[in-house]
Design a protein around this motif. Sequence first.
Motif, PDB file in Angstrom:
ATOM      1  N   ASN A 110       0.822  -1.217   0.000  1.00 30.57           N
ATOM      2  CA  ASN A 110       0.000   0.000   0.000  1.00 30.57           C
ATOM      3  C   ASN A 110       0.855   1.266   0.000  1.00 30.57           C
ATOM      4  N   LYS A 111       2.079   1.181   0.486  1.00 30.75           N
ATOM      5  CA  LYS A 111       2.954   2.360   0.532  1.00 30.75           C
ATOM      6  C   LYS A 111       3.674   2.625  -0.797  1.00 30.75           C
ATOM      7  N   LEU A 112       3.566   1.714  -1.744  1.00 32.91           N
ATOM      8  CA  LEU A 112       4.313   1.850  -3.000  1.00 32.91           C
ATOM      9  C   LEU A 112       3.615   2.717  -4.035  1.00 32.91           C
ATOM     10  N   GLY A 113       2.464   3.256  -3.727  1.00 32.71           N
ATOM     11  CA  GLY A 113       1.757   4.093  -4.695  1.00 32.71           C
ATOM     12  C   GLY A 113       0.890   3.252  -5.624  1.00 32.71           C
ATOM     13  N   GLN A 114       0.316   3.929  -6.643  1.00 36.56           N
ATOM     14  CA  GLN A 114      -0.640   3.292  -7.536  1.00 36.56           C
ATOM     15  C   GLN A 114      -0.040   2.892  -8.881  1.00 36.56           C
TER      16      GLN A 114
END
Length: 532
Positions: A110-114
């Motif tokens: 979830n912290k890696l962006g979209q």
Amino acid sequence: NDQEQKLIYHNLQRVLIQTHFSAMQCHELQFCFGIHKLTFVYYQVLSLCKPPVRVRLFTINHCSSLILWVSTACYCVWPSTEFAPRCQSSFFCNMDFGDSIAQAVLDKYNKLGQKGKPHGNEWTILAGVVLCSQGEEQKLEVVSLGTGNKCLGDAQRTPEGDVVRDSHAEVITRRSFIKYLYQELNQWYDNNPSIFVADETSSKAKLREGISFHLYISQNLCGDASVYPPEMDIRTGSKPVPGQDFDESTHWAIPGLLRFKPGRGSKNTSISCSGKVAKWNVLGLQGSLLSRFIHPVYLSSITVGDFFCKESIERAIWKRIQNIPAKSPFKCQKLEIYETKVQYPRSKECMSKVDAKVGTSSNAINWFLGSEIEVTSVFGGKKMGTTKRNFSQPSQRSRICKCCLYEEFKNLKKKLDTKQETSKDEEAKSEEIKDKGTKSEETNIEETNNEAGKDDQCKKRKYSQVVVSEKTKEDDIHKKAKVDHVKGEGENGRIEKNEDNEEKYGEKKDETKEKKDEPSYGSDKMLAKEYQ
């Protein structure tokens, strides 16, 4: 209603027991006794239940409280870790450990962006490798991560190895993990903090003590792990590898076979994830190239989300190969298998509940600790945005393709060779300096010995000269004494002749002259004796 009351109480009781064991693991005994007191509060809650349910729950509560008190008493008497349950051995903590592994991977995802993630009604599979370090506190850290669920056909292979053929999440994660190992090896060779330490028994590196790796997969592995018992009524799409004993009509129900990747497209001879994970379970995650530098790196556990079946996974990963002999240092690992109820929101199971029509994602994500996210196309095996024009350019290759991993190997080997050469040169220089020091000491000793020898020779020469001079003096004195003696005899003869002549011819010698000649002869003789 009764069912809801029972479910709520069971969940609360499970949380209490898990918290109790976690507190024991952290040596917080005061917190453990607080939990015991809290369990008695639930008796008041139970009084609101109906009699049949209340009796059953009272019995459960008494048993659980008894377990808590006995375990705490044992831990107080033996405060070692013998009675402190570990995450990998306790039943309650097993479930909690699998959930913690899954949650760690999801948090990192979830912290890696979209960028490159599924959108709309797309679904994919998520996998990750978590480093668990045992110390004063147990620490979990995600070191590699990957998504994907597609595999290219044999026709799309390239001889250069610059295409990522297998884009299943487990394979993407393992290749990202190899990049992480190369990074850690470079750190170790540069004398920086790393997970590796030197092995005293060999020239290879090994993992530090207390470090273990755990694999998480949001969905069960394809291949033999997806051959479920008949009562589950789930069929696998993985076809068996030819040359094995099986029936074509019922191959989907035969367990223990080596299988290809599932798919309906072009011919694909890539081995399924069950077969690949089983291979890693014997040979290690590092691969053949890194085996030149490090000892095998194994997984300690696998946590699976959807379509979990422990029996099938254990058979596929290690039970079907445990009797195959392996040469040292390789060996078959008996992995711990965990189930997690923490679901990946973009899994097929979750997306099917939201939308009836779902499709697979066309992208695959790879990431490892200390790097940025990279997105590749599962249909081309190159970086996202690659076109036909720039398809063959090296800049479009993924960092986890075989070609790039081989470049990492060559760079590391070159670095190690130069380091060994420099160390050899330094050793040679130090030996030369030592040799020069010893030679200079030897020359100094020789010079001092030569000087001492010269001094001795000079002394000997001087002594010999003195001896020779003394001998010459002695010879001169002897000669002089002989001459004087001869002269004295001659004078005596002459005197006798003169006396005879005087007597004969009447000539007389003066008496005073005779007296003067005799003392002169005697004095020379005395001098010679004194010198001798």
